[in-house]
Structure formats: C-alpha cells, structure tokens
Design a protein around this motif. Structure first.
Motif, PDB file in Angstrom:
ATOM      1  N   ARG D   4       0.830  -1.199   0.000  1.00  0.00           N
ATOM      2  CA  ARG D   4       0.000   0.000   0.000  1.00  0.00           C
ATOM      3  C   ARG D   4       0.868   1.254   0.000  1.00  0.00           C
ATOM      4  O   ARG D   4       0.568   2.229  -0.678  1.00  0.00           O
ATOM      5  CB  ARG D   4      -0.887  -0.012   1.243  1.00  0.00           C
ATOM      6  CG  ARG D   4      -2.224   0.625   1.022  1.00  0.00           C
ATOM      7  CD  ARG D   4      -3.039   0.561   2.275  1.00  0.00           C
ATOM      8  NE  ARG D   4      -2.380   1.271   3.353  1.00  0.00           N
ATOM      9  CZ  ARG D   4      -2.655   1.102   4.639  1.00  0.00           C
ATOM     10  NH1 ARG D   4      -3.545   0.229   5.000  1.00  0.00           N
ATOM     11  NH2 ARG D   4      -2.027   1.784   5.559  1.00  0.00           N
ATOM     12  N   VAL D   5       1.967   1.219   0.753  1.00  0.00           N
ATOM     13  CA  VAL D   5       2.859   2.372   0.809  1.00  0.00           C
ATOM     14  C   VAL D   5       3.478   2.615  -0.561  1.00  0.00           C
ATOM     15  O   VAL D   5       3.581   3.755  -1.041  1.00  0.00           O
ATOM     16  CB  VAL D   5       3.943   2.157   1.877  1.00  0.00           C
ATOM     17  CG1 VAL D   5       4.913   3.317   1.878  1.00  0.00           C
ATOM     18  CG2 VAL D   5       3.314   1.997   3.232  1.00  0.00           C
ATOM     19  N   ILE D  56      -4.769   6.494  -0.046  1.00  0.00           N
ATOM     20  CA  ILE D  56      -4.317   5.100  -0.059  1.00  0.00           C
ATOM     21  C   ILE D  56      -3.424   4.829   1.144  1.00  0.00           C
ATOM     22  O   ILE D  56      -3.527   3.799   1.805  1.00  0.00           O
ATOM     23  CB  ILE D  56      -3.569   4.803  -1.372  1.00  0.00           C
ATOM     24  CG1 ILE D  56      -4.546   4.852  -2.540  1.00  0.00           C
ATOM     25  CG2 ILE D  56      -2.897   3.445  -1.315  1.00  0.00           C
ATOM     26  CD1 ILE D  56      -3.866   4.762  -3.870  1.00  0.00           C
ATOM     27  N   TYR D  57      -2.569   5.795   1.464  1.00  0.00           N
ATOM     28  CA  TYR D  57      -1.652   5.608   2.581  1.00  0.00           C
ATOM     29  C   TYR D  57      -2.409   5.519   3.901  1.00  0.00           C
ATOM     30  O   TYR D  57      -2.077   4.742   4.774  1.00  0.00           O
ATOM     31  CB  TYR D  57      -0.681   6.782   2.628  1.00  0.00           C
ATOM     32  CG  TYR D  57       0.338   6.692   3.719  1.00  0.00           C
ATOM     33  CD1 TYR D  57       1.489   5.938   3.543  1.00  0.00           C
ATOM     34  CD2 TYR D  57       0.160   7.358   4.923  1.00  0.00           C
ATOM     35  CE1 TYR D  57       2.432   5.840   4.535  1.00  0.00           C
ATOM     36  CE2 TYR D  57       1.093   7.268   5.925  1.00  0.00           C
ATOM     37  CZ  TYR D  57       2.225   6.509   5.727  1.00  0.00           C
ATOM     38  OH  TYR D  57       3.160   6.419   6.719  1.00  0.00           O
ATOM     39  N   TRP D  58      -3.441   6.330   4.041  1.00  0.00           N
ATOM     40  CA  TRP D  58      -4.095   6.479   5.327  1.00  0.00           C
ATOM     41  C   TRP D  58      -5.213   5.474   5.570  1.00  0.00           C
ATOM     42  O   TRP D  58      -5.641   5.268   6.702  1.00  0.00           O
ATOM     43  CB  TRP D  58      -4.654   7.911   5.440  1.00  0.00           C
ATOM     44  CG  TRP D  58      -4.911   8.345   6.827  1.00  0.00           C
ATOM     45  CD1 TRP D  58      -6.126   8.541   7.385  1.00  0.00           C
ATOM     46  CD2 TRP D  58      -3.954   8.636   7.834  1.00  0.00           C
ATOM     47  NE1 TRP D  58      -5.975   8.924   8.684  1.00  0.00           N
ATOM     48  CE2 TRP D  58      -4.655   8.992   8.987  1.00  0.00           C
ATOM     49  CE3 TRP D  58      -2.550   8.607   7.880  1.00  0.00           C
ATOM     50  CZ2 TRP D  58      -4.009   9.317  10.179  1.00  0.00           C
ATOM     51  CZ3 TRP D  58      -1.919   8.941   9.061  1.00  0.00           C
ATOM     52  CH2 TRP D  58      -2.642   9.288  10.182  1.00  0.00           C
ATOM     53  N   GLY D  59      -5.740   4.845   4.516  1.00  0.00           N
ATOM     54  CA  GLY D  59      -6.871   3.947   4.709  1.00  0.00           C
ATOM     55  C   GLY D  59      -8.163   4.737   4.828  1.00  0.00           C
ATOM     56  O   GLY D  59      -8.178   5.951   4.682  1.00  0.00           O
ATOM     57  N   ILE D  60      -9.277   4.012   5.084  1.00  0.00           N
ATOM     58  CA  ILE D  60     -10.577   4.676   5.102  1.00  0.00           C
ATOM     59  C   ILE D  60     -10.939   5.089   6.524  1.00  0.00           C
ATOM     60  O   ILE D  60     -11.101   4.242   7.398  1.00  0.00           O
ATOM     61  CB  ILE D  60     -11.672   3.716   4.569  1.00  0.00           C
ATOM     62  CG1 ILE D  60     -11.295   3.174   3.209  1.00  0.00           C
ATOM     63  CG2 ILE D  60     -13.021   4.410   4.521  1.00  0.00           C
ATOM     64  CD1 ILE D  60     -11.394   4.134   2.092  1.00  0.00           C
ATOM     65  N   ASN D  61     -11.026   6.378   6.785  1.00  0.00           N
ATOM     66  CA  ASN D  61     -11.622   6.874   8.039  1.00  0.00           C
ATOM     67  C   ASN D  61     -12.016   8.329   7.853  1.00  0.00           C
ATOM     68  O   ASN D  61     -12.075   8.813   6.723  1.00  0.00           O
ATOM     69  CB  ASN D  61     -10.669   6.695   9.227  1.00  0.00           C
ATOM     70  CG  ASN D  61      -9.344   7.364   8.973  1.00  0.00           C
ATOM     71  OD1 ASN D  61      -9.224   8.239   8.114  1.00  0.00           O
ATOM     72  ND2 ASN D  61      -8.340   6.948   9.709  1.00  0.00           N
ATOM     73  N   LEU D  62     -12.256   9.051   8.946  1.00  0.00           N
ATOM     74  CA  LEU D  62     -12.748  10.422   8.839  1.00  0.00           C
ATOM     75  C   LEU D  62     -11.771  11.312   8.076  1.00  0.00           C
ATOM     76  O   LEU D  62     -12.175  12.139   7.260  1.00  0.00           O
ATOM     77  CB  LEU D  62     -12.979  10.974  10.250  1.00  0.00           C
ATOM     78  CG  LEU D  62     -14.015  12.083  10.359  1.00  0.00           C
ATOM     79  CD1 LEU D  62     -15.357  11.552   9.944  1.00  0.00           C
ATOM     80  CD2 LEU D  62     -14.065  12.616  11.772  1.00  0.00           C
TER      81      LEU D  62
END
Lengths: 187, 155, 84, 104
Positions: D4-5, D56-62
């Motif tokens: 992912r990174v 993409i780096y952080w993923g799914i959130n707020l």
C-alpha cells in the motif's frame, strides 16, 4: 533535513513576493501578488503548528484583505501616480551621504535584534518559561473544566472568554463599518 | 424537497468537520444546517423534482469513469506538448451551439470541456452557445455533448 | 516520502511565482495565484502527514474554499469595476 | 515494504510530475489562453493524484473522507475558476495568440 529545505523554499518565496509587491507600480497586480504571499505565510504558520493563526491568515490575509484592497482600488485609481503615462522611471543611482546613515541604522538594528534573539529559548524547548508557567495547568485541567476538546479553543473561548468577546466586538464593528462604507448609494 | 436535501447534506458536512457527537454540538449543528438550508436551498438543486434529480445523479456517476479516462488522456497529451522542445501547438477559437437546457448540464459540459483533451471553455451562455479555445486545430466536443445530454434527459 | 513530495510542490509553486510576478497581464497573474493556491492546499495536506498531524486538513479545506472565492472576487472586480 | 505504501508513493510521484509539468507549461506557453490549458488540466489531475496517494496511505476513516472532499472540491472549483478567468479575459477583449506570432 527535508523540513529545513522546505522552510527555506517557503521563506524564499515570501521574500520574493514581498519585494515584487513593493516594486510593482500596478496596484492591482501588487494586490494579486500579496494574495500569494498570504497563502504561503499561512503554510508557514501551519509548519510552526499554529493552526489557528493559519486559519486567520487564510481567511483574513488571503480572503478579506484582498477583497478590501480591491474595493479600495475600485473607488480610487489602479496605478501609482504616473503609472499610466510613464512606463517605468529610472531609479536615480549615485552616492548620497544620507543613504549611508540610513544603511548604518538598519544594519545596527538588525545586528541588535540578532544578538537579542540568541538569548531566547530554543523553538519548542519544554523548559522555556512560557511552557512552565500556566501551560501545564491548562493542559491538565482544560478538558475537565470546560469540556472543550481543542485546547486552543478552550483557552481562547473559555479562559480568555472576555478578551475574545472584546475582539469579536471589534471585528463585528469593523464588519459593520465595511458594509456601511461599501453599500451602494442610490442616486 | 430541496430544502430537506440541502439540510441533510449540510448536517453531514457538519458531522464530518466536528467529529464529535455530544448533544450540544449536534443541536447547534442541526440549528445551523436548517438555517443555511432555509437561506440557500434554491441554489443547490434548483426546482427539479426528486425522481428526476436521483436519475440524473445516477447517470452522472456512470459518466464519471469515462470522464476520468479522458482526463488522463488529456494530461498525457498536454505533457507531450509542454515538454516537446518545439512546442507543437496551433491554437484556434471556435463557436458551437449545444442542445442543452439545464444550467447544471451546461456548467457540467463547460467543466468537462476544460478537463478533456486540447480544449478550454471561454464562454458558455445559458442558451447553450459555447466558445471554446483549443490548443490544436480541429479538436471537438460533440461526443461529450451527447453523453451529457443523456445525463440530463435520461434517454 | 511526504517531505520529498512537499518539496516538489513547493518548488512548483516557486516556478509559478515567476509568472505571477512577470505578468504581463493581470489575468496571467491571477491564473498563477490561483494555481499557487491549489498547490498550497496540497502542500498543507502533505505537511499534515509529514509532521503526523492530520488535523491540518481542516485548514486545507478552508483554503480550497477561500482560494476559489478570492479568484471569483477578483474577476468580479475586473468585470464590473467594483465589488458591491 | 508494504504494497500500500508503494502504491501511495507511485500515485504521489505521478501527481508531483503533473504539477511540475503544469508549472513548466504556465512558464513556457506563449499567451494567456494557452496557459489556461496546463492550469485547468495538469494542475487538477496532479493534486487529485497526490491526494489519492494520501488516501491510499491512510486507509478509510474520517481523515480520508475529508481528503476526498478536498479533492472533489478542487476538481469542481479548478475548472470553474479557469473558466471564469478565461471568460473575463475574453469579455475584456484579450486577443488569443496565433501560430507564428511573437510570444507575449
């Protein structure tokens, strides 16, 4: 390391913007360049971790100030005196003794300020007086006492609530004045 | 109808920015989103009926992948023209008449033209007449107009 | 990785600044400042990740809005010769 | 190295490339209208790619929802601002550059 280079690039940008805005004779263009200056200045505030100042710089510096300058320009003239007829006056070069005195004063002030800054605590130093006095108490009990999650907001709106009320009054009055001044008068 | 939709969108935005769910924050969020919706609900959606809007939104989602592909193509074209030492451009200005009748459709076409290969919108009037600046002679936007018409009418 | 990207974006902003200062028309300057504004938004997001403080994104969001409004205000002035 | 990174890095590198190209285009092109093209296209795609890399780096959130909103807003506002600029210039009578003319 990369952070330092980024700081240098941003500061370089600021200096170039400021010089350009001073040297321009078309005031509208100078206003536009000052907008770019404010944008980068707010990035620098963010780098320094002063997010609330960055907010203010973004909305007041880049937004309101530009609009007010534009409103002023629309009521006056677009160029400095003589902008329309003479494209660019030659800068008079040549030695004048008065300039030397001014230069000495400027250099002396600069040197004094740099000397004074060597005694200041390092940036972000936890032992600095400003961090050992009231800050720990705010950090410890702000959430308990006010119930506000953002610490800066807790200090501004709760501990210094009366100050902020005064500031808000000033800003509100200024806003009213702007509306009154800019309102279109019916002929 | 547009009032309720605007209020819901505004409230979702409020929740996103605050990220907190205490009663006082939720309460002030509800009050301010209702206020904003009351003042400006006719700006966001106009006066179309809900079913029409939903259909348009769905067809707009179907349009997006094609738009993204075009954007990427446009950018590689632009990179080629920018970095080529001789800069192979030959700009021209053209007028054409698009057969669209909602403001939303016209602004969508104007933005799509700006994003896709070789063309930038210079003028778009609400009767559908467009003036387009293109980087290379002979780029056209008819394919795109057809697609946006399909979003608008649902044919 | 974020630092490198932030450096590249800042460098691009400096390049565009040349156009903002040189002109020649006020529209060229406005275009340049608008582009600098977009780069600033990205820069803010990147700096937030660089120093691991993602709440900077709120500032970036406000920026994106203000940048747009400022450009429109300038254009309104150019078109009408006044703001009110 | 996380996949992912790597993917996020690729997206951000591509975005940086497009931003630099947009800057070069704004410097190199001969007149205002041709400069609209890099400002309206390459700049929009460049920032969208960088923000996609961050998502993409952080993923799914707020946080990534906020990023998404920033990206979407810029994708709508940037072409609109470009259009407004071009329209204002056109209405005030700025003449487009033709091939073979001198650069302005």
């Amino acid at each position: 390391m990369g952070g330092i280079i980024l700081d240098i690039v941003l500061l370089f940008f600021l200096v170039v913007c400021a010089l350009a805005a001073v040297r321009m004779r078309d005031l509208l263009s100078a206003t536009v360049v000052l907008g770019a200056y404010s944008l980068i200045m707010a990035v620098i505030w963010t780098v320094l971790n002063a997010v609330d100042v960055a907010f203010t710089e973004a909305s007041v510096g880049a937004g309101i100030t530009s609009v007010l300058l534009l409103a002023t320009l629309s009521r006056t003239r677009r160029g400095e005196a003589g902008f329309e007829d003479a494209p660019r006056r030659r800068v008079v070069t040549g030695f004048r003794p008065g300039n030397l005195v001014l230069l000495l004063v400027a250099v002396f002030t600069f040197a004094t300020l740099v000397y004074g800054s060597t005694d200041l605590p390092d940036f972000g130093d936890p032992e600095a007086p400003i961090h050992t006095h009231v800050a720990p108490r705010y950090i410890e009990s702000a959430y308990k006492e006010t119930g506000v999650i953002n610490l800066v907001t807790a200090v501004l709106a709760s501990y210094r609530g009366y100050d902020t009320l005064g500031e808000a009054t000033v800003i509100f009055t200024a806003g009213l004045a702007v509306i009154v001044l800019l309102r279109r008068t019916r002929e | 109808m547009s009032f309720v939709l605007t209020a819901i969108i505004m409230f979702a935005f409020w929740l996103l920015l605050s990220g907190e769910f205490t009663p006082i924050l939720l309460g002030s969020g509800i009050v301010s989103s209702l206020l904003v919706a009351y003042i400006s609900h006719d700006l966001l959606f106009g006066n179309a009926r809900f079913g029409v809007l939903a259909g348009r939104f769905w067809r707009f989602l179907l349009y997006l992948p094609w738009l993204f592909k075009e954007i990427v193509v446009a950018n590689f074209d632009l990179v080629y023209r920018t970095l080529h030492p001789k800069m192979p451009i030959d700009p021209e200005v053209r007028n054409f008449q698009a057969d669209l009748n909602t403001d939303m459709g016209i602004s969508m076409l104007a933005n799509s033209i700006t994003l896709t290969p070789g063309t930038v919108t210079m003028e778009a009037k609400s009767d559908g007449s467009f003036t387009v600046h293109s980087l290379v002679r002979g780029s056209d936007a008819e394919d795109m107009e057809r697609r946006i018409k399909r979003i608008e009418r649902g044919a | 990785m974020f630092t490198a990207a932030a450096l590249v974006v800042a460098f691009a902003a400096v390049l565009v600044l040349y156009r903002a200062i040189k002109g020649p028309r006020v529209y060229d300057r406005l275009l340049a400042v608008n582009v600098i504004g977009t780069k600033t938004v990205v820069l803010l997001a990147l700096i937030g990740f660089m120093y691991e403080r993602p709440y900077f994104l709120d500032v970036a969001l406000v920026y994106a809005l203000i940048n747009f409004i400022a450009t429109i205000a300038f254009l309104k002035y150019r078109e009408l010769g006044r703001l009110d | 190295m996380d996949l992912r990174v790597v993917l996020a890095g690729l997206f951000m590198a591509a975005g940086c490339f497009f931003l630099i190209v947009a800057a070069i285009g704004i410097l190199r092109f001969p007149d205002f209208y041709t400069r609209m093209h890099p400002a309206g296209k390459a700049d929009t795609l460049g920032q969208a790619l960088i923000i996609a890399g961050l998502i993409i780096y952080w993923g799914i959130n707020l946080v990534s929802v906020k990023l998404l909103i920033i990206a979407l807003f810029i994708m709508v506002a940037n072409p609109t601002a470009a259009y407004a600029l071009a329209n204002a210039a056109y209405a005030s009578g700025v003449k487009p550059w033709k091939k073979g003319e001198e650069r302005k």
